[in-house]
Design an enzyme around this catalytic site. Sequence first.
Site, PDB file in Angstrom:
ATOM      1  N   ARG A  77      28.734  76.295 -20.858  1.00 48.74           N
ATOM      2  CA  ARG A  77      29.068  77.456 -21.399  1.00 48.74           C
ATOM      3  C   ARG A  77      30.355  77.966 -20.999  1.00 48.74           C
ATOM      4  O   ARG A  77      30.968  78.731 -21.607  1.00 48.74           O
ATOM      5  CB  ARG A  77      28.070  78.589 -21.060  1.00 48.74           C
ATOM      6  CG  ARG A  77      28.087  79.839 -22.063  1.00 48.74           C
ATOM      7  CD  ARG A  77      26.945  80.836 -22.030  1.00 48.74           C
ATOM      8  NE  ARG A  77      25.734  80.448 -21.203  1.00 48.74           N
ATOM      9  CZ  ARG A  77      25.489  80.859 -20.141  1.00 48.74           C
ATOM     10  NH1 ARG A  77      26.569  81.469 -19.278  1.00 48.74           N
ATOM     11  NH2 ARG A  77      24.196  80.453 -19.543  1.00 48.74           N
ATOM     12  N   TYR A 130      38.903  90.442 -44.022  1.00 51.31           N
ATOM     13  CA  TYR A 130      37.740  89.830 -44.375  1.00 51.31           C
ATOM     14  C   TYR A 130      36.717  90.707 -44.065  1.00 51.31           C
ATOM     15  O   TYR A 130      36.487  91.541 -43.143  1.00 51.31           O
ATOM     16  CB  TYR A 130      37.848  88.671 -43.378  1.00 51.31           C
ATOM     17  CG  TYR A 130      36.267  88.018 -43.450  1.00 51.31           C
ATOM     18  CD1 TYR A 130      35.858  87.516 -44.586  1.00 51.31           C
ATOM     19  CD2 TYR A 130      35.577  87.655 -42.437  1.00 51.31           C
ATOM     20  CE1 TYR A 130      34.952  86.737 -44.712  1.00 51.31           C
ATOM     21  CE2 TYR A 130      34.182  87.006 -42.535  1.00 51.31           C
ATOM     22  CZ  TYR A 130      33.880  86.478 -43.604  1.00 51.31           C
ATOM     23  OH  TYR A 130      32.789  85.927 -43.710  1.00 51.31           O
ATOM     24  N   ASP A 202      45.287  87.617 -37.149  1.00 57.20           N
ATOM     25  CA  ASP A 202      44.261  86.913 -37.741  1.00 57.20           C
ATOM     26  C   ASP A 202      45.094  85.897 -38.637  1.00 57.20           C
ATOM     27  O   ASP A 202      45.558  86.226 -39.680  1.00 57.20           O
ATOM     28  CB  ASP A 202      43.158  87.657 -38.570  1.00 57.20           C
ATOM     29  CG  ASP A 202      42.081  86.377 -38.866  1.00 57.20           C
ATOM     30  OD1 ASP A 202      42.541  85.308 -39.139  1.00 57.20           O
ATOM     31  OD2 ASP A 202      41.036  86.956 -39.196  1.00 57.20           O
ATOM     32  N   LYS A 227      38.454  77.031 -41.531  1.00 57.42           N
ATOM     33  CA  LYS A 227      39.168  76.782 -42.850  1.00 57.42           C
ATOM     34  C   LYS A 227      40.237  75.559 -42.961  1.00 57.42           C
ATOM     35  O   LYS A 227      39.887  74.692 -42.671  1.00 57.42           O
ATOM     36  CB  LYS A 227      39.916  78.312 -43.364  1.00 57.42           C
ATOM     37  CG  LYS A 227      38.979  79.472 -43.061  1.00 57.42           C
ATOM     38  CD  LYS A 227      37.941  79.453 -44.149  1.00 57.42           C
ATOM     39  CE  LYS A 227      36.912  80.547 -44.250  1.00 57.42           C
ATOM     40  NZ  LYS A 227      36.478  81.176 -43.019  1.00 57.42           N
TER      41      LYS A 227
HETATM   42  N1  PLP Z   1      39.048  85.615 -40.844  1.00 62.99           N
HETATM   43  C1  PLP Z   1      39.257  85.459 -42.027  1.00 62.99           C
HETATM   44  C2  PLP Z   1      40.744  85.769 -42.542  1.00 62.99           C
HETATM   45  C3  PLP Z   1      38.324  84.844 -42.778  1.00 62.99           C
HETATM   46  O1  PLP Z   1      38.556  84.686 -44.187  1.00 62.99           O
HETATM   47  C4  PLP Z   1      37.160  84.532 -42.352  1.00 62.99           C
HETATM   48  C5  PLP Z   1      35.964  83.994 -43.131  1.00 62.99           C
HETATM   49  O2  PLP Z   1      36.003  83.635 -44.261  1.00 62.99           O
HETATM   50  C6  PLP Z   1      36.877  84.760 -41.034  1.00 62.99           C
HETATM   51  C7  PLP Z   1      37.805  85.289 -40.109  1.00 62.99           C
HETATM   52  C8  PLP Z   1      35.614  84.573 -40.525  1.00 62.99           C
HETATM   53  O3  PLP Z   1      35.375  83.200 -40.030  1.00 62.99           O
HETATM   54  P1  PLP Z   1      33.964  82.383 -39.927  1.00 62.99           P
HETATM   55  O4  PLP Z   1      33.389  82.051 -41.400  1.00 62.99           O
HETATM   56  O5  PLP Z   1      34.630  80.931 -39.274  1.00 62.99           O
HETATM   57  O6  PLP Z   1      33.124  82.869 -39.037  1.00 62.99           O
END
Ligand code: PLP
Length: 429
Positions: A77, A130, A202, A227
């Site tokens: 962990r 998101y 982000d 992604k």
């Molecule tokens: N941030 C963005 C801009 C996203 O598009 C996404 C998911 O589509 C996330 C965070 C969340 O990521 P995860 O699906 O890996 O939890």
Amino acid sequence: MLARRAFALAGAGKRCASGGVGTVSVKGGEPARASGHMKSSDAIAVPIVQTAAYTFKDSQQLIDFNEGRYPSYEYGRYGNPTVRAVEQKMMELEGAEDCLASTSGMYTAVSMMMALLPEGSRVITTTDCYRRTRQFLNTVINKMGVTNVVIPPGDLDALRCEVQRGAAMFFSESPSNPMLRCVDIPAASQICRAAGTILCIDGTFSTPYNQRPLDLGADIVIHSATKYLAGHHDVLAGVLAGRKDLVEQVRALHGVMGGVLDPHAAYLLLRGLKTLHLRVARQNASAEALARMLHAHPKVKKTIYPSLPHHPDHAYATAQARGFGGVVSFELHGGLHAGAMFTDTLQMPHIAPSLGGCDSLVEQPTIISYWNVPPDERNEIGIQDGLIRFACGVEETDDILADVARALELLDVEKQYLKDTHEAWRIKG
Ligand code: PLP
């Protein structure tokens, strides 16, 4: 019964030189306790260190580890060599002092905010975000005594005003999902720095290939590594990189919450990262060409891609990023039915959520993500019924364009294509 007898005949229960059969099953052929830390190997690929815990030669070695004289790991962990290799690669890619990889992009965002937002503080976010991050901000963070203040993307006056009222953090995607709004990171950084507000970007949609938020003045950058970073639609992961003091605070909470990236997933992420620059360069080029084609097409009402001059953030977005990745959002004339017909007529992309992998994906946000959200709420955040999010993969650009051109050619924007419409679905409950 027969199996038990066969086992007995084979000498079960007989002691081997180093212990009973059970002990040998666990320990036989593996490094002895006294071997100390992990042996390195000459493998080119970083080994998948599939272990939950780590051993020490003796108590002195453990004390040396505790006091920083013996570099190793103690428990899964708190760290893992394969995961650390991801973190070190990302530190270099982002120009960060430290990095924490974890189980998903959502876990990264949630743990980061939980660790860095004190009770009673305010966090500033933007309307385009998101949807699960927005859900966390709208429904969970208030339970921690944190207030979420939402401003329009790109509105620096609103940011200045809210920062001056006191805010622990400004958090924004850049480009955002799905409307591809961008933050003027140097300007936002100046505003935030003056007030001691943490700036977190982000960077999922940009990747460090296109934009390095830390170089532009952000304190932290986070990614859904699911992604572009992993890039093959086969692993979920999240990454946070930035100022050491901030990453350390998140790491401390992570050690408690335990959203640990599995070593095998870390290996897949490492492997994906090796081709990041090749994949994203291709995705930039395809999306750019696709955006230009869509913008000129009469069946397309609106095309959203930051390199297009009419994009609201075009000027500073193009100054701070080398490209904008593979996602193009666009709205079709004809709304829900046209969007569905177009999506279904395409042959190249899979109909799926997510983006950033080798395979092109397409989604109609109203159907895939917002089907149970009332139209007025959807419209408020810009999700029109005819909106399409096309995520270019690494297939040949010409083939992607030809497939989209064909689907547009066959599209009848007047046709009632779906049998069961959104409205009918909602009436049925
Ligand atoms: N941030 C963005 C801009 C996203 O598009 C996404 C998911 O589509 C996330 C965070 C969340 O990521 P995860 O699906 O890996 O939890």
